[in-house]
Design an enzyme around this catalytic site. Structure first.
Site, PDB file in Angstrom:
ATOM      1  N   ASP A   1       0.843  -1.202   0.000  1.00  0.00           N
ATOM      2  CA  ASP A   1       0.000   0.000   0.000  1.00  0.00           C
ATOM      3  C   ASP A   1       0.874   1.246   0.000  1.00  0.00           C
ATOM      4  O   ASP A   1       2.035   1.211   0.441  1.00  0.00           O
ATOM      5  CB  ASP A   1      -0.913  -0.001   1.237  1.00  0.00           C
ATOM      6  CG  ASP A   1      -2.208   0.766   0.998  1.00  0.00           C
ATOM      7  OD1 ASP A   1      -3.270   0.140   0.918  1.00  0.00           O
ATOM      8  OD2 ASP A   1      -2.136   2.014   0.876  1.00  0.00           O
TER       9      ASP A   1
ATOM     10  N   ASN B   1      -5.642  -4.814  -6.568  1.00  0.00           N
ATOM     11  CA  ASN B   1      -6.818  -4.210  -5.973  1.00  0.00           C
ATOM     12  C   ASN B   1      -6.805  -2.685  -5.955  1.00  0.00           C
ATOM     13  O   ASN B   1      -7.817  -2.061  -5.644  1.00  0.00           O
ATOM     14  CB  ASN B   1      -6.968  -4.747  -4.532  1.00  0.00           C
ATOM     15  CG  ASN B   1      -8.107  -4.110  -3.788  1.00  0.00           C
ATOM     16  OD1 ASN B   1      -9.250  -4.176  -4.217  1.00  0.00           O
ATOM     17  ND2 ASN B   1      -7.798  -3.470  -2.677  1.00  0.00           N
TER      18      ASN B   1
ATOM     19  N   SER C   1     -15.180  -3.094 -11.462  1.00  0.00           N
ATOM     20  CA  SER C   1     -16.282  -2.333 -10.885  1.00  0.00           C
ATOM     21  C   SER C   1     -17.493  -2.521 -11.770  1.00  0.00           C
ATOM     22  O   SER C   1     -17.371  -2.785 -12.975  1.00  0.00           O
ATOM     23  CB  SER C   1     -15.919  -0.847 -10.807  1.00  0.00           C
ATOM     24  OG  SER C   1     -17.067  -0.058 -10.501  1.00  0.00           O
TER      25      SER C   1
ATOM     26  N   TYR D   1     -12.988   6.382 -15.315  1.00  0.00           N
ATOM     27  CA  TYR D   1     -13.018   5.290 -14.347  1.00  0.00           C
ATOM     28  C   TYR D   1     -13.716   4.077 -14.948  1.00  0.00           C
ATOM     29  O   TYR D   1     -13.204   2.952 -14.891  1.00  0.00           O
ATOM     30  CB  TYR D   1     -13.739   5.738 -13.078  1.00  0.00           C
ATOM     31  CG  TYR D   1     -13.852   4.665 -12.025  1.00  0.00           C
ATOM     32  CD1 TYR D   1     -12.769   4.347 -11.211  1.00  0.00           C
ATOM     33  CD2 TYR D   1     -15.046   3.965 -11.836  1.00  0.00           C
ATOM     34  CE1 TYR D   1     -12.862   3.368 -10.239  1.00  0.00           C
ATOM     35  CE2 TYR D   1     -15.152   2.974 -10.876  1.00  0.00           C
ATOM     36  CZ  TYR D   1     -14.057   2.687 -10.073  1.00  0.00           C
ATOM     37  OH  TYR D   1     -14.162   1.697  -9.113  1.00  0.00           O
TER      38      TYR D   1
ATOM     39  N   LYS E   1     -12.027   0.379 -15.826  1.00  0.00           N
ATOM     40  CA  LYS E   1     -12.492  -0.859 -15.207  1.00  0.00           C
ATOM     41  C   LYS E   1     -13.015  -1.860 -16.244  1.00  0.00           C
ATOM     42  O   LYS E   1     -12.872  -3.079 -16.071  1.00  0.00           O
ATOM     43  CB  LYS E   1     -13.571  -0.553 -14.165  1.00  0.00           C
ATOM     44  CG  LYS E   1     -13.041   0.185 -12.945  1.00  0.00           C
ATOM     45  CD  LYS E   1     -11.953  -0.608 -12.241  1.00  0.00           C
ATOM     46  CE  LYS E   1     -11.515   0.027 -10.938  1.00  0.00           C
ATOM     47  NZ  LYS E   1     -10.490  -0.774 -10.228  1.00  0.00           N
TER      48      LYS E   1
ATOM     49  N   ILE F   1     -19.953  -0.605  -2.122  1.00  0.00           N
ATOM     50  CA  ILE F   1     -19.498  -1.315  -0.931  1.00  0.00           C
ATOM     51  C   ILE F   1     -19.181  -0.282   0.146  1.00  0.00           C
ATOM     52  O   ILE F   1     -18.527   0.733  -0.127  1.00  0.00           O
ATOM     53  CB  ILE F   1     -18.245  -2.159  -1.236  1.00  0.00           C
ATOM     54  CG1 ILE F   1     -18.523  -3.144  -2.379  1.00  0.00           C
ATOM     55  CG2 ILE F   1     -17.782  -2.891   0.018  1.00  0.00           C
ATOM     56  CD1 ILE F   1     -19.592  -4.171  -2.095  1.00  0.00           C
ATOM     57  N   LEU F   2     -19.606  -0.553   1.355  1.00  0.00           N
ATOM     58  CA  LEU F   2     -19.419   0.405   2.447  1.00  0.00           C
ATOM     59  C   LEU F   2     -18.011   0.322   3.020  1.00  0.00           C
ATOM     60  O   LEU F   2     -17.790  -0.055   4.164  1.00  0.00           O
ATOM     61  CB  LEU F   2     -20.465   0.171   3.538  1.00  0.00           C
ATOM     62  CG  LEU F   2     -21.916   0.441   3.126  1.00  0.00           C
ATOM     63  CD1 LEU F   2     -22.852   0.209   4.301  1.00  0.00           C
ATOM     64  CD2 LEU F   2     -22.085   1.867   2.593  1.00  0.00           C
ATOM     65  N   THR F   3     -17.055   0.689   2.188  1.00  0.00           N
ATOM     66  CA  THR F   3     -15.680   0.836   2.642  1.00  0.00           C
ATOM     67  C   THR F   3     -15.581   2.116   3.469  1.00  0.00           C
ATOM     68  O   THR F   3     -16.492   2.964   3.431  1.00  0.00           O
ATOM     69  CB  THR F   3     -14.731   0.934   1.441  1.00  0.00           C
ATOM     70  OG1 THR F   3     -15.088   2.099   0.679  1.00  0.00           O
ATOM     71  CG2 THR F   3     -14.825  -0.308   0.565  1.00  0.00           C
TER      72      THR F   3
END
Length: 269
Positions: free
Chosen positions: A37, A90, A145, A158, A162, A191-193
């Site tokens: 990361d 990712n 996505s 974007y 994807k 998604i609730l990131t």
């Protein structure tokens, strides 16, 4: 702890959200994981938490926009654990202020998103494949996505990047399948990131929920378990595929929720 025994996984963007969930689940199932990361401190915290749970984890810095950095992350993984059998590409970015419609978008932003969202997948795979061949095979998982399948009023770059990930995945699967290397994609919906929770007002979340087939939003673990399946030998005969994990948001005629509301009003309910 058996589904990922004897496997070594490199997870980019592994310090939070989907990447973190995937790293935790793989480690719980016996994999040695390398959390790569840009946020090294966050990655270190994630690795320490995995170790505290009895797992094995290491940390490496990665700048997904820099090919040398990606190569170094792969080489670190092999040097640390002797091989690489799982690569989870990712990392992905979006920019609602610059990535607009095709007439008004910032063209530099187009280049930046193609580099980070798509080229990083190519390069991660490029550097990992020779090591996977040496190890006797592997699994490459890419994050796409639903924006790669359904268009929007903005985020053209974007979505295009994807969509490119989805098709690149098929090429990887075709070109390296005979080496026992599988390549698949996960395409999340909303998604609730932490990023989604921090940046999306409740009204926007409610708007998305209105069109979900299921009565809730996805959590990082919903993607993490899908990634775990694709990384494990349980999916040994699956390659070149995209699994859409989106709560049924895109499966129905888009007018269904509004028509249901109209019907209730017409019936006086």
């Amino acid at each position: 702890m058996a589904r990922m025994n004897n496997k070594v996984a490199l997870i980019t963007g592994g310090a939070s959200g989907i990447g973190l969930s995937s790293a935790q689940l793989m480690a719980k199932e016996g994999a040695k994981v390398v959390i790569a990361d840009f946020n090294v401190e966050g990655a270190k915290e994630a690795a320490e938490n995995i170790k505290a749970q009895g797992g094995e984890a290491a940390v490496v810095f990665v700048d997904a926009g820099n090919g040398d950095s990606i190569k170094e992350a792969v080489e670190f993984t092999v040097k640390k654990y002797g091989k690489i059998t799982t690569l989870f590409n990712n990392v992905g970015l979006t920019n609602l202020k610059k990535d607009l419609d095709v007439v008004n978008m910032d063209l530099d932003e187009w280049d930046r998103l193609m580099n980070i969202n798509l080229k990083s997948v190519l390069l991660g795979t490029r550097y990992a494949v020779p090591h996977m061949i040496e190890a006797g095979g592997g699994s490459i998982i890419n994050t796409a996505s639903m924006a790669g399948f359904a268009s929007d009023a903005i985020r053209a770059a974007y979505g295009a990047s994807k969509a490119g990930v989805v098709n690149l995945t098929r090429y990887i699967a075709t070109q390296y399948g005979k080496y026992n290397i599988r390549s698949n994609t996960v395409a999340p919906g909303l998604i609730l990131t932490p990023a989604a929770k921090n940046n999306m007002p409740a009204e926007v979340l409610d708007l998305f929920a209105k069109y979900n087939a299921l009565p809730y939003h996805g959590e990082p673990e919903d993607i993490g378990y899908t990634v775990l399946f694709l990384a494990s030998d349980e999916s040994r005969f699956i390659t070149g595929q995209t699994i859409q994990v989106e709560g049924g948001h895109y499966i129905a005629n888009p007018t269904v929720p509004d028509f249901e509301q109209f019907s209730k009003m017409a019936q006086g309910k």
